[in-house]
Scaffold this active site. Structure first.
Site, PDB file in Angstrom:
ATOM      1  N   TYR A  53       0.849  -1.190   0.000  1.00  0.00           N
ATOM      2  CA  TYR A  53       0.000   0.000   0.000  1.00  0.00           C
ATOM      3  C   TYR A  53       0.880   1.234   0.000  1.00  0.00           C
ATOM      4  CZ  TYR A  53      -3.084  -3.724   0.677  1.00  0.00           C
ATOM      5  OH  TYR A  53      -3.720  -4.897   0.470  1.00  0.00           O
ATOM      6  N   TYR A  57     -18.460   1.974  -4.013  1.00  0.00           N
ATOM      7  CA  TYR A  57     -17.304   2.782  -4.423  1.00  0.00           C
ATOM      8  C   TYR A  57     -17.542   3.291  -5.835  1.00  0.00           C
ATOM      9  CZ  TYR A  57     -12.734   4.426  -5.735  1.00  0.00           C
ATOM     10  OH  TYR A  57     -11.704   5.238  -6.168  1.00  0.00           O
ATOM     11  N   ASP A  73     -23.356   1.973 -12.513  1.00  0.00           N
ATOM     12  CA  ASP A  73     -21.905   2.147 -12.613  1.00  0.00           C
ATOM     13  C   ASP A  73     -21.273   0.808 -13.014  1.00  0.00           C
ATOM     14  OD1 ASP A  73     -19.200   2.352 -12.212  1.00  0.00           O
ATOM     15  OD2 ASP A  73     -19.336   3.384 -10.275  1.00  0.00           O
ATOM     16  N   LYS A  75     -12.259   1.764 -16.906  1.00  0.00           N
ATOM     17  CA  LYS A  75     -11.450   0.552 -16.639  1.00  0.00           C
ATOM     18  C   LYS A  75     -11.224  -0.317 -17.893  1.00  0.00           C
ATOM     19  CE  LYS A  75     -11.408   0.043 -11.707  1.00  0.00           C
ATOM     20  NZ  LYS A  75     -12.381   0.750 -10.882  1.00  0.00           N
TER      21      LYS A  75
HETATM   22  C1  LIG Z   1     -12.595   2.108 -10.234  1.00  0.00           C
HETATM   23  C2  LIG Z   1     -13.997   2.486 -10.113  1.00  0.00           C
HETATM   24  C3  LIG Z   1     -14.412   3.813 -10.289  1.00  0.00           C
HETATM   25  C4  LIG Z   1     -13.442   4.954 -10.486  1.00  0.00           C
HETATM   26  O1  LIG Z   1     -12.723   4.836 -11.678  1.00  0.00           O
HETATM   27  P1  LIG Z   1     -11.313   5.617 -11.814  1.00  0.00           P
HETATM   28  O2  LIG Z   1     -10.967   5.498 -13.253  1.00  0.00           O
HETATM   29  O3  LIG Z   1     -10.369   4.874 -10.917  1.00  0.00           O
HETATM   30  O4  LIG Z   1     -11.530   7.004 -11.377  1.00  0.00           O
HETATM   31  C5  LIG Z   1     -15.773   4.086 -10.230  1.00  0.00           C
HETATM   32  N1  LIG Z   1     -16.669   3.112 -10.018  1.00  0.00           N
HETATM   33  C6  LIG Z   1     -16.314   1.823  -9.832  1.00  0.00           C
HETATM   34  C7  LIG Z   1     -17.368   0.787  -9.633  1.00  0.00           C
HETATM   35  C8  LIG Z   1     -14.966   1.477  -9.846  1.00  0.00           C
HETATM   36  O5  LIG Z   1     -14.604   0.200  -9.619  1.00  0.00           O
END
Ligand SMILES: *Cc1c(COP(=O)(O)O)cnc(C)c1O
Length: 424
Positions: free
Chosen positions: A17, A143, A235, A264
Site C-alpha cells: 500500500y 465505491y 456504474d 477501466k
Molecule cells: C474504479 C472504479 C471507479 C473509479 O474509476 P477511476 O478510473 O479509478 O476514477 C468508479 N466506479 C467503480 C465501480 C470502480 O470500480
C-alpha cells in the site's frame, strides 16, 4: 524511472500500500499477456488485472498497432465544437451492445469523472425540467471514485474522513437481498419525491470487498425506483466488458438503467477514458437553444482519439470467439475451484460472479489480525510470483481473460497450499 535491480526475495519487504513511510514500490519492466516482469525478468502473474482494467493482458500487439495507427493519424483535437471518427464509431458500436434505451454518449477521461457526469446529468435533468430534486440514493459499501461527487456517493471511511464535512449528504441503503427488499423500498419511498437518482454497482461491489447480490433482487429494486420517478445510474466501470461473464451486468438484469458509466476495461485497460451514456429522454432535457440548459463539463483529454482507438481495438478482441471462450473457461475453472475452497476451514463466504472469485480469509484472532493479514498474504503470494492484493481479509481473483489455464491452476494450487500452511 531509473532501472533498479532486485530479486523476488526482496519483494517480501515491499509494502503493497503506497504512500506510507514504509512503502517500497516494485519496479515493473514489461508485461506480456497475464504476466508482468521486473528488471531481473522475474515473472509475476497479474491476478488482479492491474487494478481491474487489463482485460486482454499486457502489451497486446493488436491494440498497440491500432493505437500507433491513430497516433500517427490524429492524436488529439478539442472535443468542443469538433468531433472525430474514433469517438463516433465507438459510440455506435457501444450502443449495439448496451441496453436499447441507451442512446447518447458523454465522453470524459476516467471512471470518477464518468460518475461525476452521471450525477450532474441526473441533478440537472430535474433542474432543466423545473423540478426540485437534489437527493441521491446509493448503496452502503459502494465505491464510485475519488473525486468529490464520487466520494460523496461512496462508502465513507478513513480514506474520506479528512473531507467528511465537505461531502454532500446521500441516502445510503443496503444492497438488496430477498429478505431486506421490502424495508429498503420503504426508505426509498420516504425520499422518493426529492430524489433525483439512485447510483449503484450492479451485481458486484468491487472496492467494498467484492460483495455480491442477486440480479433478481437488484432488478426489483431498480423497477421500484423507476416507478417512483428516480433515475437509475448503473456504474459498470468495474463490471463492464465481460467481467461478470456477460458483456455487461445489464445483460443479467430485467430492468434497464437510465444512465450508465464505463471506464477501466473500456480501453482494454491500456489508457484512461470514461464514457457516460444516457437515454434519449435525458438528452432531450439538455438539447436546447438556451445555453444554460447545457451540461457544462469538459476535460482536456475528453474523448482522446487514441483512447477511442484503443477501445475500438479492445472491442474487436472482446467480441471474438476466442475471448468469449476464455471468459467461459475462467468462469468454469473458478466454479470448480470454489467447491474445493469451501472445504477449507480457513475460508468463509466463497462467492463468484463470472470471472470474479472472492472469499474471506478466516484467522484465529480476527480483529487484531485483520489489518496485518492483507500485507502478509500479499507478500506470501508475491514471493510465489502471483500478484494478489487482498482488501482486508478478502482475497479475490480477477485475471485478464487471456490467462493460460496452467497459470490459473498454479494460482489455485498455491492458494490451497498457503491455506494449508498453519503459519499463516
Ligand atoms: C474504479 C472504479 C471507479 C473509479 O474509476 P477511476 O478510473 O479509478 O476514477 C468508479 N466506479 C467503480 C465501480 C470502480 O470500480
Amino acid at each position: 524511472m531509473q532501472q533498479q535491480l532486485i530479486d523476488r526475495d526482496l519483494a517480501v519487504n515491499w509494502h503493497p500500500y503506497s504512500q506510507m513511510k514504509t512503502s517500497y514500490h516494485l519496479p515493473i519492466a514489461r508485461g506480456d499477456g497475464a504476466n508482468l516482469y521486473d528488471y531481473q525478468e522475474n515473472r509475476y502473474l497479474d491476478m488482479v488485472s492491474s487494478w481491474w482494467v487489463t482485460i486482454h493482458g499486457h502489451a497486446n500487439s493488436y491494440i498497440a498497432s491500432k493505437v500507433y495507427e491513430q497516433l500517427s493519424t490524429l492524436e488529439q483535437v478539442i472535443f468542443a465544437g469538433f468531433t472525430h471518427l474514433p469517438a463516433i464509431t465507438l459510440s455506435e458500436r457501444l450502443f449495439q451492445l448496451l441496453p436499447l434505451n441507451q442512446k447518447k454518449a458523454f465522453f470524459t477521461d476516467n471512471g470518477s469523472t464518468a460518475v461525476e457526469v452521471a450525477l450532474k446529468m441526473c441533478i440537472q435533468f430535474a433542474y432543466n425540467n423545473g423540478v426540485q430534486k437534489t437527493k441521491i440514493i446509493a448503496f452502503k459499501n459502494g465505491y464510485h471514485g475519488d473525486t468529490f461527487g464520487a466520494m460523496s456517493v461512496s462508502e465513507r471511511g478513513q480514506w474520506t474522513a479528512p473531507f467528511a464535512d465537505l461531502l454532500f449528504e446521500v441516502i445510503f441503503i443496503d444492497a438488496p437481498t430477498a429478505e431486506n427488499l421490502e424495508s429498503i423500498k420503504k426508505i426509498v419511498q420516504d425520499h422518493a419525491e426529492q430524489t433525483a437518482c439512485f447510483i449503484y454497482e450492479p451485481l458486484v461491489q468491487g472496492a467494498g470487498g467484492m460483495l455480491m447480490h442477486r440480479a433478481e433482487d437488484l432488478s426489483e429494486l431498480m423497477s421500484f425506483c423507476k416507478s417512483k420517478g428516480i433515475l437509475l445510474i448503473q456504474d459498470e466501470i468495474f463490471v463492464g466488458f465481460g467481467r461478470t461473464g456477460t458483456l455487461f451486468a445489464a445483460d443479467q438484469l430485467e430492468e434497464k438503467p437510465d444512465v450508465m458509466c464505463f471506464s477501466k476495461g473500456l480501453t482494454g485497460g491500456t489508457m484512461p477514458l470514461g464514457i457516460t451514456t444516457c437515454t434519449e429522454e435525458i438528452y432531450q432535457a439538455f438539447y436546447s437553444d438556451e445555453k444554460r440548459k447545457a451540461l457544462f463539463h469538459g476535460h482536456s483529454f475528453t474523448a482522446s482519439p487514441i483512447a477511442c482507438a484503443a477501445s475500438l481495438a479492445s472491442l474487436d478482441l472482446l467480441l471474438q470467439d476466442d475471448c468469449r471462450s476464455n471468459i467461459e473457461r475462467i468462469c468454469k475453472s473458478h466454479a470448480a475451484f470454489a467447491k474445493r475452497l469451501k472445504k477449507s476451514v480457513k475460508v468463509r463466504n466463497v462467492r463468484q460472479t463470472g470471472t470474479i472469485l472472492a472469499f474471506d480469509w478466516v484467522t484465529e484472532n480476527e480483529t487484531s489480525y485483520f489489518n496485518q493479514i492483507q500485507e502478509k498474504l500479499f507478500k506470501v503470494f508475491i514471493k510465489k510470483g502471483i500478484i494478489l492484493r487482498p482488501m482486508g481479509n478478502v482475497l479475490y481473483l480477477l485475471p485478464p481473460y487471456c490467462i493460460q489455464q496452467e497459470d490459473l491452476d498454479y494460482t489455485y494450487e498455491t492458494i490451497l497450499e498457503v491455506l494449508n500452511n498453519n503459519n499463516i
